[in-house]
Motif scaffolding. Structure first.
Motif, PDB file in Angstrom:
ATOM      1  N   LYS A 118       0.824  -1.207   0.000  1.00 44.06           N
ATOM      2  CA  LYS A 118       0.000   0.000   0.000  1.00 44.06           C
ATOM      3  C   LYS A 118       0.859   1.258   0.000  1.00 44.06           C
ATOM      4  O   LYS A 118       0.485   2.278  -0.602  1.00 44.06           O
ATOM      5  N   ARG A 119       2.006   1.193   0.668  1.00 47.30           N
ATOM      6  CA  ARG A 119       2.898   2.355   0.681  1.00 47.30           C
ATOM      7  C   ARG A 119       3.389   2.690  -0.730  1.00 47.30           C
ATOM      8  O   ARG A 119       3.465   3.863  -1.112  1.00 47.30           O
ATOM      9  N   VAL A 120       3.746   1.662  -1.505  1.00 50.18           N
ATOM     10  CA  VAL A 120       4.229   1.904  -2.864  1.00 50.18           C
ATOM     11  C   VAL A 120       3.101   2.441  -3.740  1.00 50.18           C
ATOM     12  O   VAL A 120       3.302   3.357  -4.549  1.00 50.18           O
ATOM     13  N   ILE A 121       1.896   1.885  -3.593  1.00 51.21           N
ATOM     14  CA  ILE A 121       0.749   2.385  -4.355  1.00 51.21           C
ATOM     15  C   ILE A 121       0.497   3.852  -4.007  1.00 51.21           C
ATOM     16  O   ILE A 121       0.230   4.685  -4.889  1.00 51.21           O
ATOM     17  N   ALA A 122       0.625   4.182  -2.733  1.00 49.94           N
ATOM     18  CA  ALA A 122       0.436   5.564  -2.309  1.00 49.94           C
ATOM     19  C   ALA A 122       1.533   6.465  -2.864  1.00 49.94           C
ATOM     20  O   ALA A 122       1.285   7.627  -3.223  1.00 49.94           O
ATOM     21  N   LEU A 158      -9.128  -6.585  -0.473  1.00 46.85           N
ATOM     22  CA  LEU A 158      -9.379  -6.366  -1.894  1.00 46.85           C
ATOM     23  C   LEU A 158     -10.056  -5.024  -2.129  1.00 46.85           C
ATOM     24  O   LEU A 158      -9.708  -4.285  -3.066  1.00 46.85           O
ATOM     25  N   GLN A 159     -11.019  -4.687  -1.279  1.00 49.24           N
ATOM     26  CA  GLN A 159     -11.704  -3.402  -1.415  1.00 49.24           C
ATOM     27  C   GLN A 159     -10.750  -2.245  -1.136  1.00 49.24           C
ATOM     28  O   GLN A 159     -10.839  -1.192  -1.776  1.00 49.24           O
ATOM     29  N   GLU A 160      -9.840  -2.443  -0.200  1.00 53.83           N
ATOM     30  CA  GLU A 160      -8.863  -1.398   0.101  1.00 53.83           C
ATOM     31  C   GLU A 160      -7.948  -1.154  -1.098  1.00 53.83           C
ATOM     32  O   GLU A 160      -7.649  -0.002  -1.442  1.00 53.83           O
ATOM     33  N   LEU A 161      -7.497  -2.223  -1.749  1.00 51.98           N
ATOM     34  CA  LEU A 161      -6.621  -2.080  -2.904  1.00 51.98           C
ATOM     35  C   LEU A 161      -7.339  -1.408  -4.075  1.00 51.98           C
ATOM     36  O   LEU A 161      -6.806  -0.486  -4.703  1.00 51.98           O
ATOM     37  N   THR A 162      -8.550  -1.852  -4.374  1.00 54.74           N
ATOM     38  CA  THR A 162      -9.285  -1.243  -5.479  1.00 54.74           C
ATOM     39  C   THR A 162      -9.642   0.203  -5.159  1.00 54.74           C
ATOM     40  O   THR A 162      -9.688   1.048  -6.053  1.00 54.74           O
ATOM     41  N   GLY A 163      -9.876   0.499  -3.876  1.00 53.53           N
ATOM     42  CA  GLY A 163     -10.144   1.870  -3.467  1.00 53.53           C
ATOM     43  C   GLY A 163      -8.937   2.777  -3.674  1.00 53.53           C
ATOM     44  O   GLY A 163      -9.080   3.996  -3.839  1.00 53.53           O
ATOM     45  N   MET A 164      -7.730   2.184  -3.672  1.00 56.09           N
ATOM     46  CA  MET A 164      -6.504   2.946  -3.914  1.00 56.09           C
ATOM     47  C   MET A 164      -6.158   3.040  -5.399  1.00 56.09           C
ATOM     48  O   MET A 164      -5.136   3.612  -5.758  1.00 56.09           O
TER      49      MET A 164
END
Length: 225
Positions: A118-122, A158-164
Motif C-alpha cells: 500500500k505504501r508503494v501504491i500511495a 481487496l476493497q482497500e486495494l481497489t479503493g486505492m
C-alpha cells in the motif's frame, strides 16, 4: 491466423510497462523481467517504430522502488523514477523478511508486506495509467468467509486495494475464488497451478509412479473431498 496477427500488430499497449517487485518478490520479479526483455527484443514490427510504442523495448522494466524503515520500525514507500502514464505491475509475497526496530530484529508478517504494498501504491500517487497487483499468496485468503463474529479480512483487503486505484489483482490458487465478489467491477484472476506442481513432481521424483500399485490420492481435509 492472418487476422490474429493483424490484431496483435495493431493493438497498442495500455501504457509503458513498469515492473515493481517488492523485496519479498525480488528473485521472481528479476526472472520475469529477464523474460520480458528477451521476448520484446525478439519482436520486430514496423508498428514498434511509432510513438505509441515508445519504451516498448528496454534493457529493464523494473522500476526503482524502496520501502525503507525508520528506527522506530515505521516505514515509507519511495518511487525513485517517473511512472506517469505507465502500466504498473506490482509483485509482492508474504515471506518473512526482517527489519530493525529499536535495535532489535523483527520478522515481517503478511500484514507488514501488505502495508509495504500500500505504501508503494500511495507513492505512485495516481500518476500511473494503470496499477495491477500480482500477489502469488493472496493476502488473508484463508479468512474469506464469515462463520461467526469474525472479520472478513480478505474482502476488506481487496476493497482497500481497489479503493486505492488498483485495476487488476492476480493470484495463484486462492483459497476461495468467490472472494472476488467483494470487488465485482475490477479484474481478479486466480491461476490454478496444480498441473505445474504435478509436472514438477513427476520430473524430479524418480520413485514417483502413477499407477494402481504405487499411487494413492488422499484428501487432506473434508473440504477437499
Amino acid at each position: 491466423m492472418a487476422q490474429l496477427n493483424n490484431k496483435e500488430l495493431t493493438t497498442l499497449p495500455v501504457g509503458r510497462l513498469g515492473l515493481i517487485p517488492l523485496e519479498s518478490c525480488r528473485p521472481l520479479g528479476e526472472k520475469v523481467n529477464e523474460w520480458l526483455v528477451k521476448w520484446r527484443n525478439e519482436r520486430d514490427h514496423a508498428e514498434m517504430q511509432s510513438f505509441a510504442f515508445e519504451g516498448y523495448q528496454r534493457d529493464s522494466y523494473i522500476v526503482d522502488v524502496k520501502t525503507p524503515r525508520f528506527g522506530s520500525g515505521e516505514g515509507k514507500g519511495e518511487v525513485n523514477e517517473s511512472v506517469r502514464g505507465d502500466d504498473i505491475y506490482l509483485m509482492v509475497n508474504n515471506y518473512s523478511l526482517t527489519y530493525r526496530i529499536s535495535g532489535f530484529t523483527n520478522l515481517m508478517s503478511p500484514d507488514d508486506h501488505f502495508q509495504d504494498l500500500k505504501r508503494v501504491i500511495a507513492a505512485i500517487g495516481g500518476k500511473a495509467r494503470r496499477v495491477n497487483v500480482i500477489m502469488p499468496y493472496l493476502y488473508e485468503s484463508r479468512q474469506s468467509k464469515r462463520t461467526g463474529r469474525e472479520s472478513l479480512d480478505c474482502a476488506s483487503a481487496l476493497q482497500e486495494l481497489t479503493g486505492m486505484g488498483v485495476e487488476n489483482i492476480i493470484t495463484f490458487d486462492a483459497h476461495d475464488a468467490r472472494v472476488q465478489n467483494a470487488t465485482p467491477l475490477h479484474g481478479f484472476e486466480t491461476i490454478q497451478p496444480a498441473y505445474q506442481f504435478i509436472k514438477a513432481l513427476l520430473k524430479n521424483e524418480e520413485g514417483l509412479h502413477i499407477d494402481n500399485d504405487h499411487f494413492m490420492i488422499i484428501s487432506p481435509d473434508e473440504g477437499s473431498m
